[in-house]
Design an enzyme around this catalytic site. Sequence first.
Site, short mmCIF file in Angstrom:
data_model
loop_
_atom_site.label_atom_id
_atom_site.label_comp_id
_atom_site.label_asym_id
_atom_site.label_seq_id
_atom_site.Cartn_x
_atom_site.Cartn_y
_atom_site.Cartn_z
N LYS A 86 7.69 -12.66 -16.37
CA LYS A 86 6.72 -12.85 -15.28
C LYS A 86 5.92 -14.15 -15.46
O LYS A 86 5.92 -14.75 -16.55
CB LYS A 86 5.80 -11.62 -15.22
CG LYS A 86 6.54 -10.31 -14.88
CD LYS A 86 5.56 -9.15 -14.71
CE LYS A 86 6.29 -7.86 -14.34
NZ LYS A 86 5.33 -6.74 -14.10
N TYR A 93 8.77 -5.88 -4.52
CA TYR A 93 7.88 -4.79 -4.96
C TYR A 93 7.49 -3.87 -3.79
O TYR A 93 6.47 -3.18 -3.88
CB TYR A 93 6.65 -5.36 -5.66
CG TYR A 93 6.89 -5.70 -7.12
CD1 TYR A 93 7.11 -4.69 -8.06
CD2 TYR A 93 6.88 -7.00 -7.58
CE1 TYR A 93 7.32 -4.97 -9.41
CE2 TYR A 93 7.10 -7.30 -8.93
CZ TYR A 93 7.31 -6.27 -9.84
OH TYR A 93 7.51 -6.55 -11.18
N PHE A 152 -2.95 -1.83 -5.88
CA PHE A 152 -2.80 -3.12 -6.57
C PHE A 152 -1.71 -3.99 -5.96
O PHE A 152 -1.40 -5.06 -6.49
CB PHE A 152 -2.50 -2.88 -8.06
CG PHE A 152 -1.29 -2.00 -8.32
CD1 PHE A 152 0.00 -2.53 -8.28
CD2 PHE A 152 -1.45 -0.65 -8.61
CE1 PHE A 152 1.11 -1.73 -8.51
CE2 PHE A 152 -0.33 0.16 -8.84
CZ PHE A 152 0.95 -0.39 -8.79
N ARG A 156 13.50 -0.20 -21.29
CA ARG A 156 12.13 0.27 -21.08
C ARG A 156 11.44 0.51 -22.41
O ARG A 156 10.24 0.27 -22.56
CB ARG A 156 12.12 1.56 -20.23
CG ARG A 156 12.64 1.41 -18.81
CD ARG A 156 11.77 0.62 -17.89
NE ARG A 156 10.42 1.14 -17.78
CZ ARG A 156 9.57 0.80 -16.81
NH1 ARG A 156 9.92 -0.05 -15.86
NH2 ARG A 156 8.35 1.27 -16.80
N THR A 211 3.49 0.05 -19.37
CA THR A 211 2.99 -0.87 -18.35
C THR A 211 1.68 -1.52 -18.79
O THR A 211 1.48 -2.72 -18.64
CB THR A 211 2.76 -0.10 -17.02
OG1 THR A 211 3.94 0.64 -16.72
CG2 THR A 211 2.43 -1.04 -15.89
N ASN A 249 1.65 -8.36 -17.21
CA ASN A 249 2.26 -7.67 -18.36
C ASN A 249 3.62 -8.25 -18.78
O ASN A 249 4.46 -7.54 -19.32
CB ASN A 249 2.31 -6.16 -18.12
CG ASN A 249 3.09 -5.79 -16.88
OD1 ASN A 249 3.74 -6.65 -16.28
ND2 ASN A 249 3.06 -4.52 -16.52
N HIS A 262 9.27 -7.50 -16.50
CA HIS A 262 9.67 -6.37 -15.65
C HIS A 262 10.93 -5.76 -16.24
O HIS A 262 11.77 -6.48 -16.79
CB HIS A 262 9.98 -6.88 -14.23
CG HIS A 262 10.74 -5.88 -13.39
ND1 HIS A 262 10.12 -4.86 -12.75
CD2 HIS A 262 12.07 -5.76 -13.15
CE1 HIS A 262 11.06 -4.12 -12.12
NE2 HIS A 262 12.24 -4.66 -12.34
N GLU A 274 18.10 -4.44 -7.74
CA GLU A 274 17.30 -5.59 -8.15
C GLU A 274 18.18 -6.77 -8.58
O GLU A 274 17.89 -7.92 -8.27
CB GLU A 274 16.34 -5.17 -9.26
CG GLU A 274 15.28 -4.20 -8.75
CD GLU A 274 14.44 -3.56 -9.86
OE1 GLU A 274 13.56 -2.75 -9.52
OE2 GLU A 274 14.66 -3.86 -11.06
P1 ATP Z 1 7.66 -3.23 -13.78
O1 ATP Z 1 8.18 -2.53 -12.54
O2 ATP Z 1 7.06 -4.60 -13.49
O3 ATP Z 1 8.65 -3.24 -14.89
P2 ATP Z 1 6.39 -0.81 -14.62
O4 ATP Z 1 7.63 -0.15 -14.14
O5 ATP Z 1 6.00 -0.63 -16.05
O6 ATP Z 1 6.44 -2.37 -14.35
P3 ATP Z 1 5.17 -0.03 -12.15
O7 ATP Z 1 4.43 1.24 -11.99
O8 ATP Z 1 6.54 -0.16 -11.58
O9 ATP Z 1 5.16 -0.40 -13.71
O10 ATP Z 1 4.24 -1.18 -11.57
C1 ATP Z 1 4.79 -2.44 -11.22
C2 ATP Z 1 3.85 -3.53 -11.66
O11 ATP Z 1 2.65 -3.44 -10.91
C3 ATP Z 1 3.39 -3.46 -13.12
O12 ATP Z 1 4.27 -4.02 -14.03
C4 ATP Z 1 2.11 -4.24 -13.05
O13 ATP Z 1 2.37 -5.65 -13.07
C5 ATP Z 1 1.55 -3.84 -11.71
N1 ATP Z 1 0.63 -2.72 -11.84
C6 ATP Z 1 0.94 -1.42 -12.07
N2 ATP Z 1 -0.16 -0.66 -12.15
C7 ATP Z 1 -1.21 -1.51 -11.96
C8 ATP Z 1 -2.61 -1.35 -11.91
N3 ATP Z 1 -3.18 -0.16 -12.06
N4 ATP Z 1 -3.36 -2.46 -11.70
C9 ATP Z 1 -2.81 -3.68 -11.52
N5 ATP Z 1 -1.47 -3.89 -11.55
C10 ATP Z 1 -0.69 -2.83 -11.76
MG MG Z 2 8.47 -0.49 -12.23
#
Ligand code: ATP
Ligand code: MG
Length: 139
Positions: free
Chosen positions: A11, A51, A59, A87, A93, A114, A117, A128
Site C-alpha cells: 500500500k 474496495y 472508513f 493472511r 488488520t 497497514n 493487502h 482481485e
Molecule cells: P485488506 O483487505 O486491505 O487486506 P483486511 O482484510 O485486514 O485488509 P478489511 O476489513 O478488509 O481488512 O478492511 C480493508 C481495509 O480498510 C484495511 O486494510 C484498512 O486499510 C481499512 N480499514 C479497516 N478497518 C478500518 C478502520 N476501523 N478504520 C480505518 N480503516 C480501516
Molecule cells: Mg480485506
Amino acid sequence: MANNITFTMIKPDAVRANNIGPILSMMTEAGFRIKAMKYTHLNKDTAGKFYEVHKERPFYGELVDFMSSGPIVAAILEKDNAVEDFRKLIGSTNPAEADEGTIRKQYATSIGENAVHGSDSDENAKIEGDFFFNNLEVF
Ligand code: ATP
Ligand code: MG
C-alpha cells in the site's frame, strides 16, 4: 490448482517508507512465488471500485483517499494454501494486534495505513487478480 493463489498490494504508506524490497523479501522467504506484478497508482475511481465491498463502512472515504494517495505494488502470489497462509504472514488488520514476525507488525503504522493487502478468500483472490492483470501478464 484451487487454493494456490492470492492477491496482494503493497500500500502507499509502505511504498512511501521505501519498504517495497523488505516486504517482497518477507513474501518470497515465506514461500510465495510471484506470478504477476506491477507498480501503479490507483485513482479514486479505481480504488473505490476495488474496495466497493466496504462502501457502507464508515472508513470507506478515508480508505479510498489513502489507497489513491500514492503508488502501490500489486501482485498475484502462488503457494499451497495461499490465501490462509498469506493472511497469517500479513497479520491482523490493526498492527497493534498483529503477531511478531508478521508484515503488519513490522511495517504497518495504523489500522488504516497497514502496509499490505491480502485477499480474504479464493474467490476474491481470483476477482482481485483479474482486476489488475490480463492473461498476458500472469506467469
Ligand atoms: P485488506 O483487505 O486491505 O487486506 P483486511 O482484510 O485486514 O485488509 P478489511 O476489513 O478488509 O481488512 O478492511 C480493508 C481495509 O480498510 C484495511 O486494510 C484498512 O486499510 C481499512 N480499514 C479497516 N478497518 C478500518 C478502520 N476501523 N478504520 C480505518 N480503516 C480501516
Ligand atoms: Mg480485506
